[in-house]
Design a protein around this motif. Structure first.
Motif, PDB file in Angstrom:
ATOM      1  N   GLU A 143       0.829  -1.204   0.000  1.00 10.32           N
ATOM      2  CA  GLU A 143       0.000   0.000   0.000  1.00 10.32           C
ATOM      3  C   GLU A 143       0.864   1.254   0.000  1.00 10.32           C
ATOM      4  O   GLU A 143       0.600   2.207  -0.749  1.00 10.32           O
ATOM      5  CB  GLU A 143      -0.928   0.001   1.213  1.00 10.32           C
ATOM      6  N   GLY A 144       1.902   1.261   0.823  1.00  7.56           N
ATOM      7  CA  GLY A 144       2.796   2.417   0.867  1.00  7.56           C
ATOM      8  C   GLY A 144       3.568   2.586  -0.426  1.00  7.56           C
ATOM      9  O   GLY A 144       3.764   3.705  -0.918  1.00  7.56           O
ATOM     10  N   ARG A 145       3.990   1.468  -0.998  1.00  6.39           N
ATOM     11  CA  ARG A 145       4.723   1.534  -2.260  1.00  6.39           C
ATOM     12  C   ARG A 145       3.812   2.010  -3.394  1.00  6.39           C
ATOM     13  O   ARG A 145       4.251   2.725  -4.299  1.00  6.39           O
ATOM     14  CB  ARG A 145       5.324   0.162  -2.581  1.00  6.39           C
ATOM     15  N   ALA A 146       2.534   1.629  -3.331  1.00 13.09           N
ATOM     16  CA  ALA A 146       1.584   2.096  -4.341  1.00 13.09           C
ATOM     17  C   ALA A 146       1.446   3.613  -4.269  1.00 13.09           C
ATOM     18  O   ALA A 146       1.374   4.295  -5.297  1.00 13.09           O
ATOM     19  CB  ALA A 146       0.236   1.416  -4.151  1.00 13.09           C
ATOM     20  N   ALA A 147       1.403   4.161  -3.059  1.00 14.59           N
ATOM     21  CA  ALA A 147       1.301   5.616  -2.896  1.00 14.59           C
ATOM     22  C   ALA A 147       2.539   6.309  -3.461  1.00 14.59           C
ATOM     23  O   ALA A 147       2.442   7.382  -4.081  1.00 14.59           O
ATOM     24  CB  ALA A 147       1.124   5.963  -1.420  1.00 14.59           C
ATOM     25  N   GLN A 148       3.702   5.712  -3.262  1.00 10.37           N
ATOM     26  CA  GLN A 148       4.931   6.286  -3.815  1.00 10.37           C
ATOM     27  C   GLN A 148       4.955   6.165  -5.339  1.00 10.37           C
ATOM     28  O   GLN A 148       5.397   7.078  -6.037  1.00 10.37           O
ATOM     29  CB  GLN A 148       6.144   5.581  -3.206  1.00 10.37           C
ATOM     30  N   VAL A 176     -15.010 -11.243   3.757  1.00 13.32           N
ATOM     31  CA  VAL A 176     -14.160 -12.265   3.150  1.00 13.32           C
ATOM     32  C   VAL A 176     -13.188 -11.661   2.151  1.00 13.32           C
ATOM     33  O   VAL A 176     -12.059 -12.119   2.007  1.00 13.32           O
ATOM     34  CB  VAL A 176     -15.019 -13.344   2.455  1.00 13.32           C
ATOM     35  N   VAL A 177     -13.623 -10.618   1.451  1.00 10.57           N
ATOM     36  CA  VAL A 177     -12.804 -10.000   0.425  1.00 10.57           C
ATOM     37  C   VAL A 177     -11.552  -9.389   1.052  1.00 10.57           C
ATOM     38  O   VAL A 177     -11.632  -8.639   2.017  1.00 10.57           O
ATOM     39  CB  VAL A 177     -13.596  -8.912  -0.322  1.00 10.57           C
ATOM     40  N   ALA A 178     -10.387  -9.733   0.498  1.00  3.27           N
ATOM     41  CA  ALA A 178      -9.128  -9.220   1.021  1.00  3.27           C
ATOM     42  C   ALA A 178      -9.014  -7.727   0.747  1.00  3.27           C
ATOM     43  O   ALA A 178      -9.446  -7.249  -0.303  1.00  3.27           O
ATOM     44  CB  ALA A 178      -7.958  -9.955   0.372  1.00  3.27           C
ATOM     45  N   PRO A 179      -8.455  -6.971   1.698  1.00  7.01           N
ATOM     46  CA  PRO A 179      -8.302  -5.530   1.461  1.00  7.01           C
ATOM     47  C   PRO A 179      -7.383  -5.258   0.280  1.00  7.01           C
ATOM     48  O   PRO A 179      -6.421  -5.992   0.036  1.00  7.01           O
ATOM     49  CB  PRO A 179      -7.692  -5.029   2.777  1.00  7.01           C
ATOM     50  N   ALA A 180      -7.690  -4.211  -0.449  1.00 10.05           N
ATOM     51  CA  ALA A 180      -6.915  -3.866  -1.637  1.00 10.05           C
ATOM     52  C   ALA A 180      -7.039  -2.379  -1.900  1.00 10.05           C
ATOM     53  O   ALA A 180      -7.893  -1.695  -1.331  1.00 10.05           O
ATOM     54  CB  ALA A 180      -7.409  -4.654  -2.847  1.00 10.05           C
ATOM     55  N   VAL A 181      -6.167  -1.877  -2.745  1.00  8.50           N
ATOM     56  CA  VAL A 181      -6.274  -0.515  -3.253  1.00  8.50           C
ATOM     57  C   VAL A 181      -6.285  -0.587  -4.765  1.00  8.50           C
ATOM     58  O   VAL A 181      -5.850  -1.573  -5.360  1.00  8.50           O
ATOM     59  CB  VAL A 181      -5.114   0.389  -2.770  1.00  8.50           C
ATOM     60  N   GLN A 182      -6.802   0.446  -5.382  1.00 11.08           N
ATOM     61  CA  GLN A 182      -6.800   0.531  -6.832  1.00 11.08           C
ATOM     62  C   GLN A 182      -5.939   1.704  -7.268  1.00 11.08           C
ATOM     63  O   GLN A 182      -6.133   2.825  -6.811  1.00 11.08           O
ATOM     64  CB  GLN A 182      -8.213   0.685  -7.379  1.00 11.08           C
ATOM     65  N   LEU A 183      -4.987   1.402  -8.131  1.00 14.58           N
ATOM     66  CA  LEU A 183      -4.152   2.431  -8.725  1.00 14.58           C
ATOM     67  C   LEU A 183      -4.832   2.871 -10.015  1.00 14.58           C
ATOM     68  O   LEU A 183      -5.054   2.052 -10.920  1.00 14.58           O
ATOM     69  CB  LEU A 183      -2.751   1.885  -9.003  1.00 14.58           C
ATOM     70  N   ILE A 233      -4.636  -3.873  -6.457  1.00 14.25           N
ATOM     71  CA  ILE A 233      -3.424  -4.264  -5.735  1.00 14.25           C
ATOM     72  C   ILE A 233      -3.804  -4.769  -4.348  1.00 14.25           C
ATOM     73  O   ILE A 233      -4.258  -3.995  -3.502  1.00 14.25           O
ATOM     74  CB  ILE A 233      -2.459  -3.071  -5.590  1.00 14.25           C
ATOM     75  N   PRO A 234      -3.641  -6.070  -4.050  1.00 12.88           N
ATOM     76  CA  PRO A 234      -3.893  -6.572  -2.695  1.00 12.88           C
ATOM     77  C   PRO A 234      -2.903  -5.952  -1.706  1.00 12.88           C
ATOM     78  O   PRO A 234      -1.730  -5.756  -2.032  1.00 12.88           O
ATOM     79  CB  PRO A 234      -3.663  -8.082  -2.828  1.00 12.88           C
TER      80      PRO A 234
END
Length: 258
Positions: A143-148, A176-183, A233-234
């Motif tokens: 998650e941090g690397r995605a922000a960078q 149940v759904v794994a946390p993720a972010v979207q780039l 991105i999980p």
């Protein structure tokens, strides 16, 4: 200076200011869309009516359009706010005039070296991108690397942002759904090239996977007709901890428009 000259100079300055603001509005719609006039006004420090004027002109020019979202959740009272996204015409304006030259070069490469030559070029291009980005991705988790990564992509003109993916509160996948972010990449400098040569999208997704140390999934691309390139991105755990460096995970890409 004569009164006529002063009026002429004033009109020119006003036109330049309007053009600069309109360009900024277009860029913000690309990076933040779907986005409302009110949200844009807050970012720009302008009134909502002033922003709507620019949005109306951009819409009339075919640079933006209203996003048709699928209704979800509880119905809201009142008229919903219009949310805007960039069109193919808007993407072309942001990209400049070099895409046709790039497309001709890749066509020549394919004619002389075949599809493998195009794939090799795409891989080498994004390997170089990964090498230049890697030293700046220092966060211990995906998650941090995605922000960078978003900051680096935005500096290179991709109008990037990262957004959390809300987990469903009801239904069979609740909890149940794994946390993720979207780039999200609201602008693609090589959109029309990638429409013809999807190898560019595939290798970009692979490079993201390597840089983030996580499996990534391309949900949509501008080249495929979407208003933004969206990569899931999980973020459950860092794949870099204890490895000493990035790991390469398989990336998947969408098939629409291919």
């Amino acid at each position: 200076m004569s009164a006529t000259a002063q009026v002429s100079t004033g009109h020119a300055a006003s036109h330049e200011t309007d053009g600069t603001t309109r360009r900024r509005v277009l860029e913000l719609v690309a990076s933040r869309g779907p986005v409302t006039a009110g949200a844009l006004a807050t970012v720009l420090g302008l009134t909502a009516p002033a922003v709507r004027r620019h949005l109306t002109l951009l819409e009339e020019d075919g640079k933006i359009t209203v996003h048709e979202a699928t209704p979800s959740g509880a119905p809201r009272r009142g008229r919903p706010a219009r949310r805007y996204v960039v069109t193919s015409g808007g993407q072309s304006e942001l990209a400049g005039g070099y895409q046709e030259i790039a497309r001709q070069v890749l066509r020549f490469l394919k004619e002389t070296g075949g599809s493998a030559a195009v794939a090799g070029f795409a891989k080498e291009r994004f390997d170089a991108v990964a090498r230049s980005y890697a030293p700046h991705l220092t966060a211990p988790d995906a998650e941090g690397r995605a922000a960078q990564l978003v900051q680096l992509l935005s500096a290179d003109g991709y109008a990037a942002s990262v957004r959390p993916v809300p987990a469903p509160l009801t239904g069979p996948t609740a909890g149940v759904v794994a946390p993720a972010v979207q780039l999200c990449q609201g602008h693609c400098p090589v959109q029309h090239v990638a429409e013809e040569f999807p190898e560019l999208c595939e290798q970009e997704a692979r490079a993201f996977s390597e840089l983030l140390g996580s499996h990534v999934q391309r949900l949509a691309t501008i080249a495929g007709g979407a208003h933004a390139c969206t990569t899931n991105i999980p973020v459950t755990a860092s794949a870099h901890q204890g490895t000493g460096g990035p790991r390469l995970f398989p990336a998947t890409t969408p098939t629409e428009g291919k």
